[in-house]
Design an enzyme around this catalytic site. Sequence first.
Site, PDB file in Angstrom:
ATOM      1  N   GLY A  57       0.823  -1.205   0.000  1.00 18.34           N
ATOM      2  CA  GLY A  57       0.000   0.000   0.000  1.00 18.34           C
ATOM      3  C   GLY A  57       0.853   1.248   0.000  1.00 18.34           C
ATOM      4  N   CYS A  88       5.246  -6.289   1.357  1.00 19.25           N
ATOM      5  CA  CYS A  88       5.634  -4.874   1.390  1.00 19.25           C
ATOM      6  C   CYS A  88       5.041  -4.185   2.625  1.00 19.25           C
ATOM      7  CB  CYS A  88       5.228  -4.202   0.081  1.00 19.25           C
ATOM      8  SG  CYS A  88       6.067  -2.640  -0.238  1.00 19.25           S
ATOM      9  N   TYR A  89       4.063  -3.297   2.455  1.00 16.37           N
ATOM     10  CA  TYR A  89       3.417  -2.649   3.599  1.00 16.37           C
ATOM     11  C   TYR A  89       2.851  -3.687   4.564  1.00 16.37           C
ATOM     12  CZ  TYR A  89      -0.067   0.086   6.214  1.00 16.37           C
ATOM     13  OH  TYR A  89      -0.811   0.661   7.216  1.00 16.37           O
ATOM     14  N   HIS A 177       7.516  -7.397  -4.205  1.00 15.97           N
ATOM     15  CA  HIS A 177       6.241  -7.781  -4.820  1.00 15.97           C
ATOM     16  C   HIS A 177       6.424  -9.027  -5.684  1.00 15.97           C
ATOM     17  CE1 HIS A 177       3.760  -4.285  -3.675  1.00 15.97           C
ATOM     18  NE2 HIS A 177       4.893  -3.614  -3.738  1.00 15.97           N
ATOM     19  N   GLU A 179       4.132 -10.755  -6.985  1.00 14.31           N
ATOM     20  CA  GLU A 179       3.018 -10.899  -7.927  1.00 14.31           C
ATOM     21  C   GLU A 179       3.266 -10.258  -9.279  1.00 14.31           C
ATOM     22  OE1 GLU A 179       2.033  -7.158  -5.471  1.00 14.31           O
ATOM     23  OE2 GLU A 179       3.115  -9.048  -5.248  1.00 14.31           O
ATOM     24  N   GLY A 234     -17.134  -5.438 -28.106  1.00 11.54           N
ATOM     25  CA  GLY A 234     -15.891  -5.917 -27.532  1.00 11.54           C
ATOM     26  C   GLY A 234     -16.101  -7.172 -26.711  1.00 11.54           C
ATOM     27  N   VAL A 235     -15.000  -7.674 -26.159  1.00  8.68           N
ATOM     28  CA  VAL A 235     -15.033  -8.920 -25.405  1.00  8.68           C
ATOM     29  C   VAL A 235     -15.918  -8.803 -24.164  1.00  8.68           C
ATOM     30  CG1 VAL A 235     -13.633 -10.564 -24.091  1.00  8.68           C
ATOM     31  CG2 VAL A 235     -12.742  -9.578 -26.208  1.00  8.68           C
ATOM     32  N   ASP A 236     -15.721  -7.737 -23.394  1.00  4.57           N
ATOM     33  CA  ASP A 236     -16.369  -7.634 -22.086  1.00  4.57           C
ATOM     34  C   ASP A 236     -17.887  -7.608 -22.188  1.00  4.57           C
ATOM     35  OD1 ASP A 236     -13.715  -7.373 -21.421  1.00  4.57           O
ATOM     36  OD2 ASP A 236     -13.815  -5.214 -21.122  1.00  4.57           O
ATOM     37  N   SER A 237     -18.404  -6.685 -22.992  1.00  4.86           N
ATOM     38  CA  SER A 237     -19.865  -6.557 -23.076  1.00  4.86           C
ATOM     39  C   SER A 237     -20.489  -7.776 -23.750  1.00  4.86           C
ATOM     40  CB  SER A 237     -20.248  -5.275 -23.828  1.00  4.86           C
ATOM     41  OG  SER A 237     -19.770  -5.298 -25.160  1.00  4.86           O
ATOM     42  N   LYS A 386      -9.193  -9.688 -17.707  1.00  2.00           N
ATOM     43  CA  LYS A 386      -9.506  -9.851 -19.134  1.00  2.00           C
ATOM     44  C   LYS A 386      -9.279 -11.280 -19.626  1.00  2.00           C
ATOM     45  CE  LYS A 386     -10.252  -6.973 -21.939  1.00  2.00           C
ATOM     46  NZ  LYS A 386     -11.481  -6.449 -22.566  1.00  2.00           N
TER      47      LYS A 386
END
Length: 531
Positions: A57, A88-89, A177, A179, A234-237, A386
Amino acid sequence: MENKPELVLILDYGSQYTHLITRRIRSLSILSLCLSGTCSLEDITSKNPRVVILSGGPHSVHSPDAPAFPAGFLEWALSNGVYVLGICYGLQLMVQKLGGVVKVGEKQEYGRMEILVEGSSGIFGNKKVGHHQVVWMSHGDEAVVLPDGFEVVARSQQGAVAAVENREKRLFGLQYHPEVTHSPEGMETLRYFLFDVCGVNAGWKLENVLDEEVKCIKDTVGLEDHVICALSGGVDSTVAATLVHKAIGDRLHCVFVDNGLLRYKERERVMDTFEKDLHLPVTCVDATDQFLSKLKGVIDPETKRKIIGKEFICIFDAFAHDLEQKLGKKPAYLVQGTLYPDVIESCPPPGTGRTHSHTIKSHHNVGGLPKDMKLKLIEPLKLLFKDEVRQLGRILNVPEQFLKRHPFPGPGLAVRVLGDVTEGNSLDILRQVDEIFIQSIKEAGLYDLIWQAFAVFLPVRSVGVQGDQRTHSHVVALRAVTSQDGMTADWYYFEHKFLDDVARKICNTVRGVNRVVQDITSKPPSTIEWE
């Protein structure tokens, strides 16, 4: 009967990488969810997690308003066999709360750093003492005195504490980090920690998400309620619409809005695909004049986004009113394809009480929505990234051509024309340039290797020579990046001949352009879009 997937719970303290942890853990087929770092102990215990990860953070543990986990959390974890990992934090917070000392570091550490393993047990049980690895640091404070029972198991090349652990109490900490992709061995460390140290069982699948979302939509939407879905092509909608349609059938009513900010021939291409491939009932609304008139003279990108978000909602309200006349009752819900990264970057993140992230930009799905919006939101993809949405789409049998489409921002070309989108013929120029760029990428067989590619219209002119005449014309930029989830991205390295061919074709074909430049910055420090 399958066992219920074990949960790794992330407590979010506002790092812009927090949800990457969630994403990385899910990629191991482990269920991972995120809660506010300041949620109640009851919120945590009710989830019954096997592991709790304290995120990084932007705060210092010395700040009077520094966020912290609830009182009794570490005691609960100890008595219930729960493993805790501070990143980290999160490491600094755990050290401080247990009686250790955290101070401002003599040398702050940001970016790629090398660390040295000093203890080959616990979190580094698969490494030898003396093992070197490159990691991504981002901290100014550091732990200088550890609580009783803790030991240092890795240090940075500058001698700062890089990893600590108290194996007896199942408490671990990483100052870097793991990740992010800039920590090459980070995923290996997370995998070893979760499977070998914590003994977590894999078993979470996207099929579970599909079943849960369909059930949630059925439970939320009344048997007589109708729903509007805004389709962009698009992909999402598209995946969101297919999922909602699976849940409620013909009570879903789709609308496609031409806001005057679409790509070259986008309206014709998208509507054709909706009808022939998806067989969804879609109404096309041409709102070009409505959007462009409101955007005239607007330069600030945040203002543009909010104007566009507001106009979309106005159109949906109007569409809902027309639908009400036909149905004899009001549609109750609006579907949006909001994803996890959309929400993260539109601080504060979703959920109860999250307040600790620092804003990057507001998304049209999130920050621009008016408070008096008459339609309630359904966001079935808001916990997904995504690549997970694409996987979900395949499960739903969405056409592959949709799933492979590059992301396109909700505000459209408004955030790719820097400045006033209505000035001159900037939109037409950008459409032509973008079409040449994208088609060239497809012809070269590169489209599926790239996460996102597009052109940007710059608010500058340059001197050139075309047809033996001096010109003072527009400059356009080409942007192409690779990424897994849009949270971090690297610029794509094209061969020089490809760039040369594209630049020549643009300058020879598009009237008003005499210079082409390429954007070669990654995310971070830049965002993928320019605005």
